[in-house]
Every structure is written in C-alpha cells, then in structure tokens.
Design a protein around this motif. Structure first.
Motif: not given
Length: 333
Positions: A53, A81-82, A84-86
C-alpha cells in the motif's frame, strides 16, 4: 468511457505507475503485472513491493494473478485482502510460451473443463471473504471459434467484469483482433464486458465508443506507453482539477515524467546497469512519440553509463519534436 492501464510485465510496476499517475490523468485503474503464486505461499520481493500500500498511495490499483490452481489463487487473494485490496484480476491472456507451457495465462484456455472447475472454486472462495473477481481473457488458444465455449463458462460466474482481448494465444500481439468474437461477448455475456486491443489513437477510441456504446471502459497498453497522455480528455482534466490543461503530450511533460521514473528506479533498483535496462525498455515505446527518432534512439540503446544515457535522452528531447499524433506503430506489419 473509462480508461484502464493494462499490465505490462517489466514496465508498469509501481515506480512507473506512480510517475504516470502524477504527471498524466484519465486512468480509472492500473492493473499490476501478474503475481504468480505457488505452494511456497510467499510473494517474491518484487511481487510484494509492487502491491505494498505504501508504494501505491493515491493510485487506483487492481492486482492481477496468474495461476491455474484455485488454492494458490485464493491464498494470493487472501494476502492481497490483508493489504487492503477488494478486487483481483485473473490473467487468462498472457501468450508467452513459457507461461502457456505451464497451462497458465492463455494456455489455460485450452482446458475448458479445468477452467470451469477453477472458476467455481475461486468464485466460491472469494465470495466468502468479500472480494470481487475480474477476468482478462483472450478468445482462445488457436481459433477464435473456441470463445463460444469459453464465454458459456464465464457466464456461469458473477464477474466484476470480463476484459476481452480478441486475439488467440498463437496470435501473440500480431494479426488483427477477432472482432466477431468480441461482438459475441457484447451480445451474450452475462457479465459487464470491457475491451482491450489495438486502440492506439484517440480517433480509434472515439470510433470504438460510437460503435459499442454499451462498453463502459477500454484497457489501453502499448498505446499509452507511446503516448502517456492518450487517456486524457477535457473532462478528465476538469475532474483532476486541471481545467487549464490541454490533453496533449509535450516535451516538458515527457521530461518531467522521465525524470520521475528514473529517480524512482534508482531508489528501488541497485546498480545503474539494471536501471538502464528498465529505462531502455520504456524507450522502446516512448521513442515512437518523436519525429525522426531512429538515430537518437540507437544512441540511447547503446549507452552503457548513466551519464551517457541521460545526455542522449536530453539530446533527443531538445532536438526532436513530438509527433502531431504520437502513436504506437503496431506489430501487424
């Protein structure tokens, strides 16, 4: 219409993305060069650096994953996902021989039953963790007629979007896109369809939008590397609070962009030799933005020292003019 920046292995990593996003605008999302997970359950240092990030602050990024194993895909998606991606993107388009030989990328398209099972497991796993899946696909391994069966498989799953590059694996990046296969997707896809392939001029993009008004976004790659301002419009200038800007490429903008990319690589990569390799790869495309650039480009490619390289680049910027319409010449000739 929205514009997406295609993943280009070896070129569009986080250093390039940050510089492009800083100096140009109009891109809704940048797709990362593929992550290739395996049973070690570890990202390589390069892969991890590219999606950290802190290396992508303020830049809209969608990670791309290359694998034919659902467990490996879901592990990588969970790790992302950890961070911060969706949303994650599945690479079913890479035509490289080494990738295809391992039944990955566009090589996976030759095995529709296995692809179907893979997507079943992946979509089920992603739904449980609240992540979305998009797919970037070619239309077949050897013949565009293969796409009918592939599309029927994609239609079984809830994809964020289906990005269609209407070439088959054996086309690599040559020959012309098989638009009849793309039009099949436009007519019959149950998922939103996006387009990727051979849009190198603004006029081509506008004509495409008029012909396919239901397509909400196009993915640009080689055209953007030659003309980094290709996605800019008056509307995007206003959206970026640069209302006085004109969506065009200038020597001044290229100089500032180049300096940013070079500085970023020198911070991220040890040794000028490695940095020069990366910069010369970029000039393979960017050099085509200039009139009569063959001789200065040859000097840039031959430069062995950083000082020599920078001097040759500056000579090109001073002596050569930007083409009235900077455009990638294509590989169809």
């Amino acid at each position: 219409m929205d514009y997406l920046f295609a993943p280009m292995e070896g070129i569009t990593g986080y250093v390039f993305r940050n510089a492009h996003h800083r100096h140009f605008h109009g891109i809704k999302a940048y797709y990362t060069p593929f992550i290739s997970p395996n049973q070690t359950r570890k990202f390589t240092p390069r892969e991890l650096n590219d999606v950290r990030p802190e290396h992508n602050e303020g830049v809209p990024v969608i990670p791309q994953i290359l694998t034919n194993k659902a467990d490996d895909f879901l592990w990588a998606a969970g790790r992302l996902k950890e961070l911060g991606y969706t949303e994650v993107n599945l690479n079913l388009g890479c035509p490289s021989g080494t990738v295809v030989a391992k039944k990955r990328g566009s090589g996976f398209l030759e095995y529709p039953m296995e692809l179907d099972e893979f997507l079943y497991q992946v979509c089920d796993g992603l739904a449980k963790v609240g992540m979305e899946l998009s797919v970037k696909t070619r239309v077949g391994k050897e013949k565009p007629e293969e796409f009918e069966e592939l599309l029927s498989i994609y239609n079984r799953y809830p994809l964020k979007n289906l990005i269609v590059h209407p070439r088959v694996q054996t086309d690599y990046y040559k020959n012309h896109p098989h638009m009849e296969a793309f039009e099949l997707a436009v007519r019959e896809s149950r998922n939103p369809v996006l387009y990727n392939g051979d849009l190198f001029r603004r006029a081509e993009i506008e004509a495409f939008g008029q012909k396919y008004p239901g397509i909400s976004a196009v993915m640009l790659g080689r055209g953007l590397l030659t003309n980094p301002a290709l996605a800019e419009t008056k509307a995007s200038c206003i959206a970026e609070e640069k209302a006085g800007s004109v969506p065009q490429l200038t020597v001044e903008r290229i100089r500032a962009f180049h300096a940013d990319v070079l500085e970023g690589y020198r911070k991220a990569i040890p040794g000028d030799k490695n940095v020069l390799f990366k910069m010369k790869e970029l000039w393979t495309y960017l050099g085509e933005a200039f009139e009569d650039s063959a001789k200065p480009m040859k000097k840039i490619r031959k430069a062995q020292r950083m000082e020599e390289y920078q001097a040759e680049v500056e000579s090109l910027l001073i002596e050569k003019q930007i083409r009235s319409e900077p455009v990638f010449s294509g590989w169809n000739k």
